[in-house]
Each structure stands twice: as C-alpha cells, then as structure tokens.
Design an enzyme around this catalytic site. Sequence first.
Site, PDB file in Angstrom:
ATOM      1  N   LYS A  97       0.824  -1.210   0.000  1.00  0.00           N
ATOM      2  CA  LYS A  97       0.000   0.000   0.000  1.00  0.00           C
ATOM      3  C   LYS A  97       0.861   1.263   0.000  1.00  0.00           C
ATOM      4  O   LYS A  97       0.355   2.356   0.222  1.00  0.00           O
ATOM      5  CB  LYS A  97      -0.919  -0.006   1.231  1.00  0.00           C
ATOM      6  CG  LYS A  97      -1.776  -1.254   1.342  1.00  0.00           C
ATOM      7  CD  LYS A  97      -2.419  -1.393   2.710  1.00  0.00           C
ATOM      8  CE  LYS A  97      -3.054  -2.766   2.852  1.00  0.00           C
ATOM      9  NZ  LYS A  97      -3.516  -3.019   4.231  1.00  0.00           N
ATOM     10  N   ARG A 141      -9.774  -6.869  13.860  1.00  0.00           N
ATOM     11  CA  ARG A 141     -10.536  -6.134  12.855  1.00  0.00           C
ATOM     12  C   ARG A 141     -11.891  -6.779  12.635  1.00  0.00           C
ATOM     13  O   ARG A 141     -12.009  -8.009  12.676  1.00  0.00           O
ATOM     14  CB  ARG A 141      -9.769  -6.114  11.523  1.00  0.00           C
ATOM     15  CG  ARG A 141      -8.480  -5.345  11.594  1.00  0.00           C
ATOM     16  CD  ARG A 141      -8.741  -3.859  11.750  1.00  0.00           C
ATOM     17  NE  ARG A 141      -7.540  -3.102  12.050  1.00  0.00           N
ATOM     18  CZ  ARG A 141      -7.224  -2.678  13.273  1.00  0.00           C
ATOM     19  NH1 ARG A 141      -7.984  -2.971  14.307  1.00  0.00           N
ATOM     20  NH2 ARG A 141      -6.151  -1.967  13.452  1.00  0.00           N
TER      21      ARG A 141
END
Length: 280
Positions: free
Chosen positions: A58, A270
């Site tokens: 990323k 998460r």
Amino acid sequence: MPELPEVETIRRDLLRRVINKKIIGVEVKKVKLIRGRTDIFINTLKGNSFKKIKRRAKLLVFELKKEYLLIHLKMTGQLVYQKEKKIIAGGHTYSGQQLPNKYSHIIFTFADSSRLFFNDIRQFGYMQLVEKKELERILNVYGPEPLTKEFTLKRFKEILDQRQTAIKAVLMDQSLIAGLGNIYASEVCFFAKVKPDRPVKTLTEKEIKDLHQGCEVILRQAIAKRGTTANNYVDAFGQPGNFINFLKVYQREKCQSCASVIKKKTIAGRSSFYCPQCQV
DNA sequence: CTTCTTGTTACTGA
DNA sequence: ATCAGTAACAAGAA
C-alpha cells in the site's frame, strides 16, 4: 481505506500528470506527517521532479533524481491532483472540491501551476525521503505482490504452511502477502467460500486454490472499478471508487448471493464480515 | 457521553 | 529466537 487497488488507482492517475514536472513549491502545514527533517524534505523536493511512481503493497514510491519519496496514506490519507484554478464569472473559483481544505497538510506545486494535495483527516499517513539502501530495506519486509507472477499457488501454499492462525489474519499480514487490507481480505474469503476465522491448517486443497485465485480476481476487479470508497477514499482527481457496489460481504447487511444476514466477527483485531450460508 | 472505524507497529507472552 | 495476539495511535461520525 486505501488498500492495493486504491493505491494502484492513484498511482496510475498520477503517472501522466506529474512525471517530469518541476516541483516549484513545497508547503508543509503539518510537520508531523513528515518522517525525518522537514527542512531537508523541503530543500530536496524543491526544484526536483518525479521520474517514476511505483507501488509496493500500500506504499507509493516516487522516484526523484537521486532519492525516493515514500507516501503512505494509512486510513484516511488522500492524494489529489488539481490543475490551475479556473476563475469563472463573478470571481468564484471553480473545481470539484475546494482545495486546500482543513485537512490539506502538505501541498506540492508544479511548474505548470498544477498542484498535488496530501489530505489526511486522522493524520496517520506520512511522507518520507529515503536513500536507495533504506528503500530496499523497507520494501524487503513485504510479502509477494499478489498480482505478479511470483505469487504462484506454490508460493501461497508455502506462506500458509505451518501457520497457526486464521486465514484472514494471514491475508492481511503485509509481511506474508502485500496489499490486502480488511475489505479485500473479507471479499477474498467470500470468493473462496471460506469463513475468515478458519484456521489455516483446516483448509482443503480446493479452498487454498480458490483463495489464491480469489486474491487475483478480486484485486483485478477492484482496480477495474477504481477501488472501494467505503469511507473517504478518493482517487487522484477527488472521485470515489465504484467497487463498493460490487462488495459481497464487507459492511453488507445481507449476502449479495443468497440474501442471508451477514455476520460480523472480530478477527485479528478487525471486524470481519461473512455469510454464514455461503461460507464454510 | 460512548462506541466504532483501520494500517501499522511496539509490546507481551508463549 | 520465532510466532501470534493485542493495545495504541488519532480524529471524526453516529
């Protein structure tokens, strides 16, 4: 949340617009978004230009004449490119969204008066100048890029081998596979009809094959739709991505395939979404 | 007011 | 030494 498809979309958007353009202005409004010394940052970039833009996981890597500028958007970072402001009748400026706004923390101005805005609501993102050696050290920590030929089924099996955790935790671990975050790891699990909390060692041969294929298929589809805007992601022109309409489980209430109520469970810290009917 | 959001990393414990 | 799990970071939305 920019993951691989979103960062790749921005990279491609910026390629033709900023390459080889002289940077004539560097405005730093929030010093904390710069890693390293701000004065060196500004002095190095002024008069410089971007020769190439690459992406690893990323992370965006802007190649300068000598050094490299790393840009990580983390969760709420945006890189928005705008041409010179157009003045329309009445003296009002015209543009999609008025930039800079209160979240525009770093602004580059190019010789043709176009500008690149680094906006970040939560200020987790960063820019950093590095030398070649440090760049290699940073990039070496990442696992294989899932859209390259090095990400073979054999390599994927090696990554999964001996691992004592849930499949989704592996998919999201940047040191094992580069670029998948919460959205796409959830979608890849749905693609393979595997529940995200399945321990890796319980996966069948076919499930492993489908997970591997899912990484490529989902990421390519998401890039084709210019990424997912679940929150505040925008591309380099300030436009949202369209893949949100193609999400099967992430932040969905009902399964887009069988209409079952989507379940939500925390895995690796998460929130993970899955269909209790379609995924085993 | 509390709760929730997530990419990365430092830290903890096995 | 290695691996896995979790808190912390931060600021805004609901």
